[in-house]
Design an enzyme around this catalytic site. Sequence first.
Site, short mmCIF file in Angstrom:
data_model
loop_
_atom_site.label_atom_id
_atom_site.label_comp_id
_atom_site.label_asym_id
_atom_site.label_seq_id
_atom_site.Cartn_x
_atom_site.Cartn_y
_atom_site.Cartn_z
N SER A 189 51.15 14.37 -3.01
CA SER A 189 51.33 15.42 -1.99
C SER A 189 52.50 16.31 -2.43
CB SER A 189 51.54 14.82 -0.62
OG SER A 189 52.71 14.09 -0.61
N LEU A 190 52.87 17.23 -1.57
CA LEU A 190 53.92 18.18 -1.94
C LEU A 190 55.17 17.92 -1.12
CD1 LEU A 190 51.66 21.34 -1.80
CD2 LEU A 190 52.80 20.51 -3.86
N TYR B 32 41.99 24.72 -5.46
CA TYR B 32 43.30 25.21 -5.88
C TYR B 32 43.80 24.67 -7.22
CZ TYR B 32 44.68 20.94 -3.36
OH TYR B 32 44.77 19.67 -2.90
N ARG C 212 41.25 12.02 -0.82
CA ARG C 212 42.54 11.67 -1.43
C ARG C 212 42.83 10.15 -1.30
NH1 ARG C 212 48.26 13.51 0.72
NH2 ARG C 212 49.44 12.08 -0.51
N CYS D 76 66.57 -12.19 17.77
CA CYS D 76 66.29 -10.99 18.56
C CYS D 76 64.77 -10.80 18.59
CB CYS D 76 67.01 -9.81 17.91
SG CYS D 76 66.66 -8.24 18.69
N CYS E 122 70.90 -4.12 14.81
CA CYS E 122 71.22 -5.36 15.52
C CYS E 122 71.18 -6.45 14.45
CB CYS E 122 70.18 -5.63 16.59
SG CYS E 122 70.27 -7.33 17.18
N ASP F 111 44.90 24.11 5.86
CA ASP F 111 45.10 22.92 6.67
C ASP F 111 43.78 22.19 6.86
OD1 ASP F 111 46.38 21.10 8.19
OD2 ASP F 111 46.65 22.38 9.94
N LYS G 51 54.02 27.44 -6.57
CA LYS G 51 53.87 26.64 -7.79
C LYS G 51 54.46 27.38 -8.98
CE LYS G 51 49.50 25.01 -5.97
NZ LYS G 51 48.06 24.93 -6.07
N PHE H 223 15.61 34.96 3.16
CA PHE H 223 16.15 33.76 2.54
C PHE H 223 15.31 32.54 2.93
CE2 PHE H 223 18.88 30.05 2.35
CZ PHE H 223 19.51 30.20 1.14
N ASP H 224 15.02 32.42 4.23
CA ASP H 224 14.26 31.26 4.71
C ASP H 224 12.87 31.21 4.08
OD1 ASP H 224 16.35 30.43 6.18
OD2 ASP H 224 15.65 31.29 8.09
N LYS I 127 48.59 27.45 2.22
CA LYS I 127 48.46 25.99 2.36
C LYS I 127 47.38 25.74 3.42
CE LYS I 127 51.07 21.74 2.57
NZ LYS I 127 50.12 20.98 3.36
N GLU J 77 40.72 21.98 -0.93
CA GLU J 77 40.80 21.59 0.47
C GLU J 77 39.51 21.98 1.19
OE1 GLU J 77 43.88 20.31 1.01
OE2 GLU J 77 44.16 20.31 3.19
N LYS K 92 56.63 25.15 4.83
CA LYS K 92 55.89 24.91 6.08
C LYS K 92 56.36 25.90 7.14
CE LYS K 92 53.76 21.29 6.82
NZ LYS K 92 53.55 19.93 6.56
N GLU L 70 50.26 30.44 -3.00
CA GLU L 70 48.93 30.28 -2.41
C GLU L 70 49.09 29.90 -0.96
OE1 GLU L 70 46.90 27.25 -4.69
OE2 GLU L 70 47.49 28.23 -6.54
S1 IVH Z 1 48.52 21.89 -4.67
C1 IVH Z 1 50.34 17.59 -6.43
N1 IVH Z 1 47.74 23.91 -3.27
O1 IVH Z 1 48.50 20.12 0.77
C2 IVH Z 1 49.77 18.23 -5.22
N2 IVH Z 1 47.79 21.80 -2.20
O2 IVH Z 1 50.97 18.10 0.55
C3 IVH Z 1 49.27 19.59 -5.54
N3 IVH Z 1 47.03 21.83 0.12
O3 IVH Z 1 46.82 17.34 0.72
C4 IVH Z 1 48.63 20.18 -4.37
N4 IVH Z 1 46.60 23.97 0.24
O4 IVH Z 1 45.37 19.13 -0.32
C5 IVH Z 1 47.97 22.59 -3.26
N5 IVH Z 1 47.06 25.82 -2.17
C6 IVH Z 1 47.27 24.51 -2.16
C7 IVH Z 1 47.05 23.73 -1.02
C8 IVH Z 1 47.33 22.36 -1.08
C9 IVH Z 1 46.59 22.83 0.90
C10 IVH Z 1 47.16 20.43 0.57
C11 IVH Z 1 46.70 19.41 -0.45
C12 IVH Z 1 47.52 18.19 -0.12
C13 IVH Z 1 48.68 18.74 0.63
C14 IVH Z 1 49.92 18.49 -0.21
#
Ligand code: IVH
Length: 670
Positions: free
Chosen positions: A81-82, A222, A134, A431, A425, A115, A289, A35-36, A113, A170, A313, A111
């Site tokens: 976000s979700l 995703y 984002r 205060c 309060c 991180d 989803k 490859f190199d 999630k 991600e 989660k 799917e």
């Molecule tokens: S779908 C409208 N799918 O989770 C949002 N998000 O709280 C649709 N994330 O920062 C997001 N894996 O980047 C989706 N398989 C996945 C994911 C994913 C990680 C992250 C996403 C976002 C956060 C949502």
Amino acid sequence: MNAIKDKIEALVEEINAHNYAYYVLSTPRISDFEFDQKLKTLETLEHDYPQFVLSDSPTQRVGNGITESFEVVKHKFPMLSLSNSYNKDELIAFEQRIKKLSDQPIEYVCELKYDGVAISLWYNNGHLTKALTRGDGQKGEDITKNVKTIKAIPLKLKGSYPDELEVRGEIFMRKSAFERLNKKRAQEGLDTYMNPRNTTSGTLKQKDSGAVAQRELDVFLYSVHSNDRLFSTQFQGIEMAHQWGLKTPLLLSKYIAVYGSLDGVFDFVKHWENEKQTLDFDIDGVVIKVNNIDQQKALGFTSKFPRWAIAYKFKAEQKHTLLRDVTYQVGRTGAITPVAELKPVEIGGTLVKRASLHNYDQIQKLDLHLGDCVYVEKGGEIIPKITGVDLQKRSLDAQKISYIKHCPACEHPLEKKQDEAVHYCPNQQNCTPQVIGKIEHFISKKAMNIDSLGKETIQMIYEHGYLKTIDQLYDLKAEQLLPLERMAEKSVHNLLKGINASKTMPYPKVLYALGIRHVGETVAQKLCHQFPSIEALKSATLEELQNTHEIGERIAMSIKGFFNNDENRRIVERLKQAGLCFKHTESVKKSKALSGQKIVISGVFSSMSREELKTLILSHDGQVVSSISKNTSMVVAGENMGPKKRKKAMDLHIQIVSEAEFLNRVNEKI
Ligand code: IVH
């Protein structure tokens, strides 16, 4: 000459194919040495014939240079976000919410999630043209140069693709790459990093893209977004992305699955909750989803989340430790937050010394006693929380926590509204933490952004008696400040200049800065659209306030309460005199074409976003209301208007007009 051009093209294609096999499919086809060699040949040719360098050449990934500051770019549509769920019941509730809005059978796609850090990639004619973070969801930072160094992200797509395409996903660092990096840093005597996620986010913000290239970042995409209707399910979208050469969970079939019912979803969740350690990348849950895109569109979004997806989660890491004491904090609105003072304990790489207890109900629910052995949890960036008590370890004479009756700062008796869990309060004007908290909020970045003033300076000016309410900021004089400690002429000059400059802040920022309880940034913006001046807001009735999209009784009551207070009215008047902006200039009325009309909008619109449509209605003197009632004048229906809404409108004989017809009507009237 043409022979050289052809050779360069062939090499680019060949090396890109090897990169794809290695980084996307994880199945290398040639040795690193071979490859190199190929890469070196290409580099030499490109060096000698720079006119033939292709934009998707592998050499274009590294050394793209320095980004001095990342440009902020508006997303094509918000990056939301979700909403989260933590148990089966919450998933069942999610399904029930969907079933209320749709009577079709539902298929789910599960799917992982990942991180990491969310990314939006724009491809024009197959070429990667932009990569945005984002950011605040509406606008992100342009980190294209850095993202181009990630070899798992193709610079050019394969096969046939639409001219304009966006994919979201991600970016993350594999655990093995993270360990290699930390090992190397330790050997070099450098500090090691805390976790792969933070390292990824820090890496992507590096100014030198060469440094990013060293970091072995990876990606999973995703979602696919295009104006053309290319597929009808989320799963097909992923399959298509895979065919274009993008890295998706299809890499391993067990990373993604489609189910016809929640039972399958539960199995997927359970499997990964047990098996997540076997992966070479961090996941913090599963994303569920609705698979069908039409159903997704019909379900739509709340202001924060899609209604068609939810995150499950995994349980956060838990430890137990000693509860030493409970202390109390007073917020700027007078809300009291009890805080658990703990014997320090390490959870997920950080030392936890304190945890929020939220409110009295929480303490009661846990039946907390001083000296208890408590379970502490820390998930992601959330503040650690106490989830339980080990009753076996409680001593017989342990003292139950008795909640305070008086403000810990000013001794004023606390109050609690019947239907709210929080104690307040009410001594707003005297205060100290409330007085200072309100000023700090007023000058904060998202509000008036007066960065020439810091916390300590506010405290000092307050202690000298020059600053008790936000309006007094605009009365401050150099003669008062100069004698104070650490107040040189230059800093006083800057401070006053900063305060003066804040007079140009737009109305939504000023309204947010006032610190009305429950009026955050988004609510402030919504209010400014609906009530374009402070007078209009002040005189709005509870009903009118609640008729504003997303504004409920709690917020409406808080606004009324704010303006019913003499001192608050005085402050607003004084701020007005000082020259602050209390009118929404953006929504200057263009016409009265929709005067008196209460309009509901529903569905997805093709010529503009929902927000743009709302602004259009307001600018022609119409009112946007959130739900259909007998007082509604009309419903503007975009694509996929919810079936329930349609039925309600028809039952009440409210006219439903299409987007095009609506725009015609407005145009005809103006
Ligand atoms: S779908 C409208 N799918 O989770 C949002 N998000 O709280 C649709 N994330 O920062 C997001 N894996 O980047 C989706 N398989 C996945 C994911 C994913 C990680 C992250 C996403 C976002 C956060 C949502």
